[in-house]
Design a protein around this motif. Structure first.
Motif, PDB file in Angstrom:
ATOM      1  N   ARG A 163       0.829  -1.202   0.000  1.00  0.00           N
ATOM      2  CA  ARG A 163       0.000   0.000   0.000  1.00  0.00           C
ATOM      3  C   ARG A 163       0.866   1.255   0.000  1.00  0.00           C
ATOM      4  N   LYS A 164       1.984   1.233   0.711  1.00  0.00           N
ATOM      5  CA  LYS A 164       2.900   2.370   0.696  1.00  0.00           C
ATOM      6  C   LYS A 164       3.426   2.638  -0.714  1.00  0.00           C
ATOM      7  N   PHE A 165       3.789   1.575  -1.429  1.00  0.00           N
ATOM      8  CA  PHE A 165       4.283   1.739  -2.798  1.00  0.00           C
ATOM      9  C   PHE A 165       3.216   2.388  -3.683  1.00  0.00           C
ATOM     10  N   GLU A 166       1.987   1.940  -3.547  1.00  0.00           N
ATOM     11  CA  GLU A 166       0.910   2.468  -4.386  1.00  0.00           C
ATOM     12  C   GLU A 166       0.642   3.939  -4.093  1.00  0.00           C
ATOM     13  N   LEU A 167       0.648   4.318  -2.810  1.00  0.00           N
ATOM     14  CA  LEU A 167       0.376   5.714  -2.455  1.00  0.00           C
ATOM     15  C   LEU A 167       1.476   6.641  -2.961  1.00  0.00           C
ATOM     16  N   ALA A 168       2.739   6.242  -2.780  1.00  0.00           N
ATOM     17  CA  ALA A 168       3.847   7.079  -3.237  1.00  0.00           C
ATOM     18  C   ALA A 168       3.838   7.199  -4.763  1.00  0.00           C
ATOM     19  N   PHE A 169       3.604   6.101  -5.459  1.00  0.00           N
ATOM     20  CA  PHE A 169       3.573   6.135  -6.918  1.00  0.00           C
ATOM     21  C   PHE A 169       2.417   7.003  -7.414  1.00  0.00           C
ATOM     22  N   GLU A 170       1.265   6.904  -6.774  1.00  0.00           N
ATOM     23  CA  GLU A 170       0.103   7.710  -7.176  1.00  0.00           C
ATOM     24  C   GLU A 170       0.378   9.192  -6.995  1.00  0.00           C
ATOM     25  N   ALA A 171       1.060   9.561  -5.896  1.00  0.00           N
ATOM     26  CA  ALA A 171       1.347  10.972  -5.647  1.00  0.00           C
ATOM     27  C   ALA A 171       2.281  11.541  -6.706  1.00  0.00           C
ATOM     28  N   ILE A 172       3.308  10.787  -7.106  1.00  0.00           N
ATOM     29  CA  ILE A 172       4.243  11.264  -8.126  1.00  0.00           C
ATOM     30  C   ILE A 172       3.586  11.233  -9.507  1.00  0.00           C
ATOM     31  N   GLU A 173       2.776  10.201  -9.755  1.00  0.00           N
ATOM     32  CA  GLU A 173       2.090  10.090 -11.042  1.00  0.00           C
ATOM     33  C   GLU A 173       1.128  11.247 -11.250  1.00  0.00           C
ATOM     34  N   ASN A 174       0.537  11.755 -10.194  1.00  0.00           N
ATOM     35  CA  ASN A 174      -0.373  12.889 -10.293  1.00  0.00           C
ATOM     36  C   ASN A 174       0.324  14.137 -10.839  1.00  0.00           C
ATOM     37  N   LEU A 175       1.645  14.205 -10.662  1.00  0.00           N
ATOM     38  CA  LEU A 175       2.417  15.357 -11.133  1.00  0.00           C
ATOM     39  C   LEU A 175       3.061  15.126 -12.492  1.00  0.00           C
ATOM     40  N   PHE A 176       3.633  13.948 -12.711  1.00  0.00           N
ATOM     41  CA  PHE A 176       4.496  13.728 -13.871  1.00  0.00           C
ATOM     42  C   PHE A 176       3.900  12.792 -14.925  1.00  0.00           C
TER      43      PHE A 176
END
Length: 326
Positions: free
Chosen positions: A146-159
């Protein structure tokens, strides 16, 4: 009994009794590891590699190495799966030297986190990520997938997806931030007013939110607080380090709005923005007076206007009134 079985299996991996002594002095919990062999682990290796032939190919060198050992042909239970995950024997031993606690777990324990990484980064991207950050495979009593998914989603929202995969491939430790990175970037987006400003200042925001400093803690070899001893007299043996922007360190409470360390940016108006403002508002520019006599004429006009206004009638003393705006 289990220790007598664990020591030969560890020697088969580490290579010598001297190396074994150094490792178990620092990690005494490794004297009680699950024992297995390549035959028992073939199912998990096949799940990682995709087919049995590929699993046999990647394990061939390691099996020959163990077969030459003067001890029983046994290894820690997760060792064959680690070789399949990292792709080669050398890469697996490099990861074990970095994080010896990887030998503590069964091979099937890594499959869930590996599957999440492959879903986010692809098969090759996940392998590159765990080679740089093998601690991502450790459980550590966390919901790491779940940590991996949240961090990836936050960066994906920008880039976007592809750029995020490149960033995480170069800096896989960002995935360890999880919920903290998600909360900090969303706060920065609301604070700065646009997603583009957060994207352009991504590294600066990590510094200003304290997450860049916390990454040093995430990269430290485990156990990061050393070994637990009763002398520490702490509830869980070691002081917890949730890090900035964690719900546990939120000054407004775990259920409150996301808050954490933050330093505002000093906004400077660029020359391009000034030029754009002049194009958008051409009539708002200051007028230049060529003849000083024009100012005198304007002042005379104001005096004439004052003379034309009749003075208001005085209100009798002791009476109250109100002003009516027509």
């Amino acid at each position: 009994k289990n220790m007598r079985e664990s020591l030969p299996a560890l020697i088969n991996v580490l290579g010598s009794k001297q190396k074994l002594q150094e490792v178990i002095t620092k990690y005494p919990q490794l004297t009680n590891v699950p024992i297995g062999d390549f035959y028992k682990a073939m199912g998990d290796m096949t799940a990682v590699m995709g087919n049995r032939q590929a699993a046999l190919e990647v394990a061939k060198e390691a099996m020959q190495r163990v077969a030459r050992s003067p001890y029983v042909s046994a290894v820690p239970g997760g060792y064959p799966v680690l070789i399949a995950i990292f792709g080669t024997l050398d890469e697996a031993h490099r990861a074990i030297a970095r994080e010896p606690l990887l030998l503590k777990w069964y091979g099937e324990n890594f499959l869930g986190r590996l599957g999440t990484l492959r879903a986010l980064l692809g098969k090759e991207g996940a392998q590159a990520a765990v080679r740089k950050a093998p601690y991502l495979l450790l459980e550590e009593n966390q919901r790491k997938s779940r940590k991996f998914e949240l961090a990836f989603e936050a960066i994906e929202n920008l880039f976007g997806t592809e750029k995020t995969r490149e960033i995480v491939g170069e800096r896989p430790e960002l995935l360890a931030l999880g919920w903290k990175l998600h909360r900090a970037l969303r706060f920065a987006e609301r604070r700065l007013g646009s997603r583009e400003k957060v994207r352009d200042r991504f590294d600066a925001i990590l510094e200003r939110t304290g997450l860049a400093e916390h990454l040093h803690w995430e990269r430290k070899p485990r156990p990061r607080n050393g070994l637990w001893t009763p002398k520490l007299r702490l509830p869980k043996g070691v002081p917890l380090n949730h890090g900035p922007w964690s719900p546990h360190t939120n000054p407004l409470g775990k259920g409150g709005p996301a808050r954490g360390p933050w330093r505002d940016f000093e906004e400077d108006i660029s020359e391009e923005e000034v030029a754009q403002m002049r194009e958008d508002f051409p009539d708002e520019e200051d007028e230049v007076v060529d003849d000083p006599d024009d100012l005198d004429e304007d002042i005379d006009d104001l005096d004439d206007l004052d003379d034309a206004v009749e003075p208001a009638a005085e209100m009798p003393v002791g009476h109250s009134g109100r002003t009516v705006i027509l």
